[in-house]
Design a protein around this motif. Structure first.
Motif, PDB file in Angstrom:
ATOM      1  N   ASP A 100       0.829  -1.198   0.000  1.00 12.21           N
ATOM      2  CA  ASP A 100       0.000   0.000   0.000  1.00 12.21           C
ATOM      3  C   ASP A 100       0.867   1.254   0.000  1.00 12.21           C
ATOM      4  OD1 ASP A 100       0.710   0.754   2.683  1.00 12.21           O
ATOM      5  OD2 ASP A 100      -0.813  -0.614   3.446  1.00 12.21           O
ATOM      6  N   GLU A 101       0.242   2.382  -0.295  1.00 10.79           N
ATOM      7  CA  GLU A 101       0.967   3.630  -0.515  1.00 10.79           C
ATOM      8  C   GLU A 101       1.731   4.085   0.722  1.00 10.79           C
ATOM      9  OE1 GLU A 101      -0.303   8.190  -1.494  1.00 10.79           O
ATOM     10  OE2 GLU A 101      -1.170   6.616  -2.763  1.00 10.79           O
ATOM     11  N   ALA A 102       1.121   3.912   1.907  1.00  8.02           N
ATOM     12  CA  ALA A 102       1.801   4.345   3.137  1.00  8.02           C
ATOM     13  C   ALA A 102       3.103   3.577   3.338  1.00  8.02           C
ATOM     14  CB  ALA A 102       0.871   4.157   4.338  1.00  8.02           C
ATOM     15  N   ASP A 103       3.088   2.259   3.062  1.00  7.36           N
ATOM     16  CA  ASP A 103       4.307   1.458   3.217  1.00  7.36           C
ATOM     17  C   ASP A 103       5.357   1.850   2.176  1.00  7.36           C
ATOM     18  OD1 ASP A 103       3.319   0.079   5.377  1.00  7.36           O
ATOM     19  OD2 ASP A 103       2.511  -1.576   4.170  1.00  7.36           O
ATOM     20  N   VAL A 104       4.915   2.183   0.963  1.00 10.17           N
ATOM     21  CA  VAL A 104       5.857   2.632  -0.059  1.00 10.17           C
ATOM     22  C   VAL A 104       6.530   3.923   0.384  1.00 10.17           C
ATOM     23  CG1 VAL A 104       6.103   3.439  -2.433  1.00 10.17           C
ATOM     24  CG2 VAL A 104       4.592   1.523  -1.932  1.00 10.17           C
ATOM     25  N   ARG A 105       5.744   4.843   0.928  1.00 10.20           N
ATOM     26  CA  ARG A 105       6.316   6.110   1.396  1.00 10.20           C
ATOM     27  C   ARG A 105       7.368   5.881   2.482  1.00 10.20           C
ATOM     28  NH1 ARG A 105       4.529  11.282   1.146  1.00 10.20           N
ATOM     29  NH2 ARG A 105       2.527  10.629   0.290  1.00 10.20           N
ATOM     30  N   ARG A 106       7.037   5.005   3.442  1.00 12.36           N
ATOM     31  CA  ARG A 106       8.007   4.707   4.508  1.00 12.36           C
ATOM     32  C   ARG A 106       9.247   4.037   3.927  1.00 12.36           C
ATOM     33  NH1 ARG A 106       3.311   3.609   7.543  1.00 12.36           N
ATOM     34  NH2 ARG A 106       3.353   1.419   6.924  1.00 12.36           N
ATOM     35  N   GLY A 107       9.044   3.167   2.925  1.00 14.31           N
ATOM     36  CA  GLY A 107      10.186   2.490   2.330  1.00 14.31           C
ATOM     37  C   GLY A 107      11.138   3.459   1.659  1.00 14.31           C
ATOM     38  N   ILE A 108      10.590   4.451   0.955  1.00 17.05           N
ATOM     39  CA  ILE A 108      11.447   5.443   0.297  1.00 17.05           C
ATOM     40  C   ILE A 108      12.225   6.252   1.323  1.00 17.05           C
ATOM     41  CG2 ILE A 108      11.398   7.566  -1.076  1.00 17.05           C
ATOM     42  CD1 ILE A 108       9.173   6.410  -2.705  1.00 17.05           C
TER      43      ILE A 108
END
Length: 475
Positions: A100-108
């Motif tokens: 999901d988008e929130a996890d992608v943001r944290r990953g970046i």
């Protein structure tokens, strides 16, 4: 030190004037812009007046809808990087759970190198899929490892150029303004320009009517078939006119194209003249603005610009001017045998993959039902959904001894743009979609009753005790 992805914007971004300037430059009404960004008109108005900041969500929508122009508003580029990562993490064609988008943001933020690697791998995956589509297309045409045929060279060149030729398109727009074209004077204006500027007279064609036009260089006459409808007559006049008016521009484009064969260069010359004629009849700025105004209603556009249904569809597929793109659409023309005789896509759908082969695609039904518009909500195996419009057309031959030309044109966009595509009103977007696919050789669908043969590289499984529409399974 290894480079990292740009940091995501965390400041309150008050750049409403840039958003307003972008909208006005693209000539998009507030209501249409708000729909494309997924916000209300009042919210957009507040952003443009700097009463509210541009949030990350609005920036993401801007990057999706206007990938080139959004850089003016978000100079740091963080949102574009986030969008690429989200695209990689949520690609439904990848056989793994989505992120999901929130996890992608944290990953970046926490693992930027890992995120960059994920994006790079996804890009490589996409390239490999495109190479597979090209190989499948080669198999369809029987060309194998041989050099591409001239028409393939020209087709691929137009696709690589995004079906937009800037120098020619802008020249056509200037000429249309100089001629002060309107619906009532197009044919007369072209005939006058040909006679007064180029010494060419327009006459009636002699013979059995099998030729649409014939130009005699020695006599300086252009003979047109007397049975031509007005829009075809205007197009052929424009085609001859642009060969004089834009000779230098077209010569430069051909020289820079780097095509291998003389035949391909000649075909490109004809293709560029066709392109220029369409651009002259439907000047970029006015046509693009009108398309958004009528929500890409082809019948209203063809009446406003005095062109044919097919000409209006084709022109919509060329609206790719940097900084002023039109609705991203795909366009194709399919004959009675299912051959695609024209094609272009500014969407993720690529015709090398579809190949006109999927019998569930609405365009095949449209060929058999002339002068009726059919619509379809279709879904590709990667989960991308498209709203498609298709119409069967018949062009009379002028003689009982020659059968008329029968074919269909199709135009479509991704479901996300349905608000700007009037044909979506006849569908329940968001609901069930027809599961169309790529060429059977590369389509992964396991449960398709229309499959002609199993995909390449699959393992065939046959159960003699079970009878289904398709007499085999595969894995």
């Amino acid at each position: 030190m290894a480079s990292q992805l740009p940091p995501l914007p965390r400041r309150r971004l008050f750049e409403g004037f840039r958003l307003r300037d972008l909208r006005r430059r693209l000539n998009i009404p507030q209501a249409s812009m708000a729909r494309r960004l997924g916000i209300s008109v009042s919210y957009l108005s507040q952003i443009e007046n700097n009463d509210r900041p541009i949030t990350d969500g609005v920036l993401l929508a801007l990057v999706r809808e206007f990938p080139v122009d959004a850089a003016e508003i978000n100079g740091e580029g963080g949102t574009a990087a986030l969008l690429r990562a989200i695209d990689a993490a949520t690609d439904s064609s990848v056989p793994a759970d989505r992120i999901d988008e929130a996890d992608v943001r944290r990953g970046i933020e926490q693992q930027p190198l890992l995120a960059r690697r994920m994006v790079a791998l996804h890009d490589a995956y996409r390239r490999s899929q495109e190479q597979l589509r090209v190989l499948d297309d080669r198999f369809d045409t029987g060309s194998g490892d041989a050099a591409p045929l001239p028409w393939e060279e020209v087709r691929d060149w137009f696709q690589a150029e995004g079906n937009y030729i800037d120098a020619i398109d802008r020249s056509a727009e200037l000429l249309a303004d100089a001629l002060a074209l309107d619906d009532d004077n197009v044919v007369r204006a072209f005939e006058d320009r040909l006679r007064l500027w180029h010494g060419v007279r327009v006459v009636g064609a002699q013979g059995d009517g099998s030729e649409l036009s014939r130009f005699d260089e020695g006599a300086r006459t252009l003979a047109l078939n007397h049975a031509l409808p007005p829009e075809s007559r205007a197009f052929l006049l424009a085609h001859r006119l642009v060969r004089y008016e834009f000779a230098n521009e077209m010569r430069l484009v051909i020289d820079r194209a780097g095509l291998a064969s003389p035949a391909a260069r000649e075909l490109l010359s004809v293709g560029l003249a066709n392109y220029a004629a369409g651009a002259l009849l439907m000047p970029y700025g006015r046509f693009r603005a009108a398309a958004y105004e009528v929500r890409h209603d082809i019948d209203r556009l063809r009446q406003r610009f005095a062109v044919s249904f097919e000409q209006a569809c084709h022109r919509l597929s060329t609206l790719q001017r940097p900084g002023a793109q039109g609705l991203p659409v795909f366009f194709c023309r399919v004959d009675m045998a299912g051959n695609i005789t024209k094609r272009h896509s500014a969407t993720r759908l690529q015709f090398a993959a579809l190949g006109g082969a999927c019998p569930l695609w609405i365009v095949h039904e449209a060929v058999a039902i002339p002068d009726r518009i059919l619509v379809q909500l279709a879904e590709m195996p990667d989960g991308t959904r498209y709203v498609s419009m298709a119409k069967g057309l018949v062009k009379p031959s002028g003689s009982f001894t020659r059968p008329p030309r029968r074919y269909a044109v199709a135009l479509g966009c991704e479901e996300a743009h349905a608000a700007d595509f009037v044909y979506a009103d006849a569908l329940r977007t968001g609901g069930a979609a027809t599961p169309i696919g790529a060429s059977c050789r590369i389509c992964p669908r396991l449960d398709c009753d229309q499959r002609a043969f199993p995909p390449a590289g699959s393992v065939i499984e046959i159960d003699p005790d079970r009878r289904r529409a398709v007499p085999y399974g595969f894995r």
